[in-house]
Design an enzyme around this catalytic site. Structure first.
Site, PDB file in Angstrom:
ATOM      1  N   TYR A  53       1.456  15.319   3.951  1.00 37.83           N
ATOM      2  CA  TYR A  53       2.772  14.704   4.457  1.00 37.83           C
ATOM      3  C   TYR A  53       4.183  15.564   4.368  1.00 37.83           C
ATOM      4  O   TYR A  53       4.374  15.940   3.189  1.00 37.83           O
ATOM      5  CB  TYR A  53       2.977  13.130   3.998  1.00 37.83           C
ATOM      6  CG  TYR A  53       1.941  12.245   4.182  1.00 37.83           C
ATOM      7  CD1 TYR A  53       1.014  12.502   5.214  1.00 37.83           C
ATOM      8  CD2 TYR A  53       1.710  11.160   3.098  1.00 37.83           C
ATOM      9  CE1 TYR A  53      -0.025  11.708   5.168  1.00 37.83           C
ATOM     10  CE2 TYR A  53       1.010  10.138   3.604  1.00 37.83           C
ATOM     11  CZ  TYR A  53      -0.354  10.450   4.404  1.00 37.83           C
ATOM     12  OH  TYR A  53      -1.322   9.644   4.713  1.00 37.83           O
TER      13      TYR A  53
HETATM   14  N1  NAP Z   1      -5.418   7.850   5.238  1.00 36.09           N
HETATM   15  C1  NAP Z   1      -5.089   8.197   6.354  1.00 36.09           C
HETATM   16  O1  NAP Z   1      -5.679   8.915   7.144  1.00 36.09           O
HETATM   17  C2  NAP Z   1      -3.718   7.776   6.840  1.00 36.09           C
HETATM   18  C3  NAP Z   1      -3.402   8.009   8.203  1.00 36.09           C
HETATM   19  C4  NAP Z   1      -2.141   7.354   8.753  1.00 36.09           C
HETATM   20  C5  NAP Z   1      -1.190   6.860   7.948  1.00 36.09           C
HETATM   21  N2  NAP Z   1      -1.586   6.749   6.382  1.00 36.09           N
HETATM   22  C6  NAP Z   1      -0.620   5.994   5.517  1.00 36.09           C
HETATM   23  O2  NAP Z   1      -0.326   4.902   6.155  1.00 36.09           O
HETATM   24  C7  NAP Z   1       1.191   4.665   6.161  1.00 36.09           C
HETATM   25  C8  NAP Z   1       1.685   3.856   7.396  1.00 36.09           C
HETATM   26  O3  NAP Z   1       0.756   4.730   8.520  1.00 36.09           O
HETATM   27  P1  NAP Z   1       1.609   4.573   9.986  1.00 36.09           P
HETATM   28  O4  NAP Z   1       2.981   5.066   9.819  1.00 36.09           O
HETATM   29  O5  NAP Z   1       0.780   5.129  11.027  1.00 36.09           O
HETATM   30  O6  NAP Z   1       1.814   3.003  10.278  1.00 36.09           O
HETATM   31  P2  NAP Z   1       2.210   2.164  11.588  1.00 36.09           P
HETATM   32  O7  NAP Z   1       2.973   0.919  11.013  1.00 36.09           O
HETATM   33  O8  NAP Z   1       1.234   1.973  12.352  1.00 36.09           O
HETATM   34  O9  NAP Z   1       3.370   2.895  12.184  1.00 36.09           O
HETATM   35  C9  NAP Z   1       4.675   3.150  11.689  1.00 36.09           C
HETATM   36  C10 NAP Z   1       5.469   3.778  12.645  1.00 36.09           C
HETATM   37  O10 NAP Z   1       5.950   2.955  13.822  1.00 36.09           O
HETATM   38  C11 NAP Z   1       7.205   3.136  14.322  1.00 36.09           C
HETATM   39  N3  NAP Z   1       7.880   1.491  13.908  1.00 36.09           N
HETATM   40  C12 NAP Z   1       7.705   0.889  12.639  1.00 36.09           C
HETATM   41  N4  NAP Z   1       8.464  -0.246  12.471  1.00 36.09           N
HETATM   42  C13 NAP Z   1       9.286  -0.226  13.557  1.00 36.09           C
HETATM   43  C14 NAP Z   1      10.187  -0.902  14.343  1.00 36.09           C
HETATM   44  N5  NAP Z   1      10.561  -2.112  13.680  1.00 36.09           N
HETATM   45  N6  NAP Z   1      10.829  -0.521  15.519  1.00 36.09           N
HETATM   46  C15 NAP Z   1      10.217   0.513  16.332  1.00 36.09           C
HETATM   47  N7  NAP Z   1       9.140   1.299  15.926  1.00 36.09           N
HETATM   48  C16 NAP Z   1       8.709   1.018  14.660  1.00 36.09           C
HETATM   49  C17 NAP Z   1       7.653   4.096  13.453  1.00 36.09           C
HETATM   50  O11 NAP Z   1       7.468   5.354  14.079  1.00 36.09           O
HETATM   51  P3  NAP Z   1       8.435   5.775  15.462  1.00 36.09           P
HETATM   52  O12 NAP Z   1       9.681   5.579  14.995  1.00 36.09           O
HETATM   53  O13 NAP Z   1       8.068   7.268  15.456  1.00 36.09           O
HETATM   54  O14 NAP Z   1       7.884   5.286  16.661  1.00 36.09           O
HETATM   55  C18 NAP Z   1       7.096   3.971  12.267  1.00 36.09           C
HETATM   56  O15 NAP Z   1       7.007   5.321  11.590  1.00 36.09           O
HETATM   57  C19 NAP Z   1       1.631   6.150   6.044  1.00 36.09           C
HETATM   58  O16 NAP Z   1       2.917   6.346   5.654  1.00 36.09           O
HETATM   59  C20 NAP Z   1       0.494   6.734   5.292  1.00 36.09           C
HETATM   60  O17 NAP Z   1       0.916   6.523   3.726  1.00 36.09           O
HETATM   61  C21 NAP Z   1      -2.918   7.108   6.153  1.00 36.09           C
END
Ligand code: NAP
Length: 330
Positions: A53
């Site tokens: 990350y």
């Molecule tokens: N094991 C794995 O392979 C893997 C893969 C992915 C993630 N993860 C873990 O899971 C965590 C969460 O994953 P994710 O970031 O993909 O989760 P997610 O909840 O699907 O996406 C989060 C993203 O959505 C957008 N967002 C969130 N709240 C919002 C709101 N209120 N209004 C508008 N946009 C909003 C933001 O991105 P934008 O502002 O860019 O739109 C935010 O970074 C990561 O931090 C990581 O620790 C693990």
């Protein structure tokens, strides 16, 4: 705060885990510190990280934030993808013993901690014998550098094989899984969740908002017209390329409006209500985005609303056919 147990480890965590993938990338250091502080204020004690990350910056920022209270928080990191590390030369990708031993030292240095609570194999590595990866994990547990091995993005048979190997040799077995899971990606329901319940494993699920799609902000618009990850990330564009995904997000938005809550709150509360899930891993680039995710901590999702949300997308096929007949004989 209703604490959750991670499988049968006896460890108690908050019902939400904060993912820090955005620390050092979408969120600068100052914003990351504010997001961390707000999470702690809300009672979150669980933070998910990885060596890749923000090219390692995420671990460095998280390390500085947890420093004054290391024993009060549970942290994870992951390896398999190396950060682009010239020291590894050709060995940049994979879960070989060499790579595990190399990457754990670098993660611990960046986190400024003598141990990780959970250390994930980030992906299944077809080139490495599972015995090698699991033995290396066991050595790290015995050395006190890792409390528990953990697994992300494996198929159920690969997880079960890893557990079998560990049990056969008396090695520390994986206790926590990390699959992708949201209203738009429900594959984990068919095999991973039943496996986790049967083996008493913790499950923290990632991408609860489908990378932002479930906020409804993309709708029918072109990616280029909206601010967010899908504007620039080809993998995320491919992952959520189906127009039905945007229609589901729009319907979720309508239901959220009727309920007087943000769609983010509903999408996360729906995952929290699944008995196989320990906690969803939330993601936010700033305090504004974080707020509706934290609101899920106080949102009481009725059974009726759970069913309504579940019906927005088809449940995946069962792992075997004729499950219905078996149910008749229970
Ligand atoms: N094991 C794995 O392979 C893997 C893969 C992915 C993630 N993860 C873990 O899971 C965590 C969460 O994953 P994710 O970031 O993909 O989760 P997610 O909840 O699907 O996406 C989060 C993203 O959505 C957008 N967002 C969130 N709240 C919002 C709101 N209120 N209004 C508008 N946009 C909003 C933001 O991105 P934008 O502002 O860019 O739109 C935010 O970074 C990561 O931090 C990581 O620790 C693990």
């Amino acid at each position: 705060m209703k604490w959750k147990m991670i499988g049968d480890t006896g460890l108690k965590v908050s019902p939400l885990c904060m993912g820090v993938m955005t620390f050092g990338s979408d969120s600068d250091e100052d914003t990351s510190a504010k997001v961390y502080a707000r999470c702690r204020e809300a009672g979150i004690n669980f933070f998910d990280c990885a060596n890749v990350y923000a090219g390692g910056n995420s671990e460095m920022i998280l390390g500085s934030l947890i420093k004054p209270e290391r024993d009060k928080v549970i942290i994870t990191s992951k390896m398999t993808f190396g950060p682009r590390d010239p020291a590894m030369g050709l060995q940049g990708y994979g879960s070989s013993r060499s790579q595990i031993m190399h990457h754990v030292e670098h993660s611990l240095q960046r986190l400024d901690s003598d141990h990780l609570d959970f250390y994930f194999l980030h992906h299944f590595d077809v080139n490495t014998a599972q015995e090698d990866s699991m033995r290396a994990m066991d050595d790290l547990v015995r050395a006190g550098k890792v409390r528990y091995p953990a697994i992300s993005n494996f198929a159920a048979w690969q997880i079960m094989k890893a557990i079998g190997i560990c049990q056969h040799h008396g090695w520390a077995k994986p206790r926590l899984l990390q699959p992708m899971y949201s209203l738009l990606k429900r594959q984990a329901e068919s095999e991973i969740f039943p496996l986790a319940q049967s083996e008493k494993l913790g499950v923290i699920t990632y991408s609860p908002l489908a990378g932002g799609v479930l906020t409804g902000k993309y709708g029918q618009k072109q990616f280029s017209e909206v601010d967010g990850r899908l504007k620039t990330s080809r993998p995320y564009q491919r992952r959520y390329a189906d127009m039905r995904d945007y229609q589901v997000a729009a319907t979720l938005g309508q239901i959220a409006q009727q309920q007087g809550v943000h769609p983010v709150t509903l999408a996360i509360a729906w995952i929290m209500a699944n008995p196989a899930v320990t906690c969803p891993i939330i993601g936010a680039r700033n305090l504004e985005q974080l707020q509706p995710a934290l609101a899920a901590l106080d949102f009481a999702l009725s059974d009726e609303l759970y069913k309504e949300l579940s019906s927005l997308t088809p449940a995946p096929a069962l792992a075997t056919d004729r499950e219905d007949e078996r149910a008749l004989h229970r």
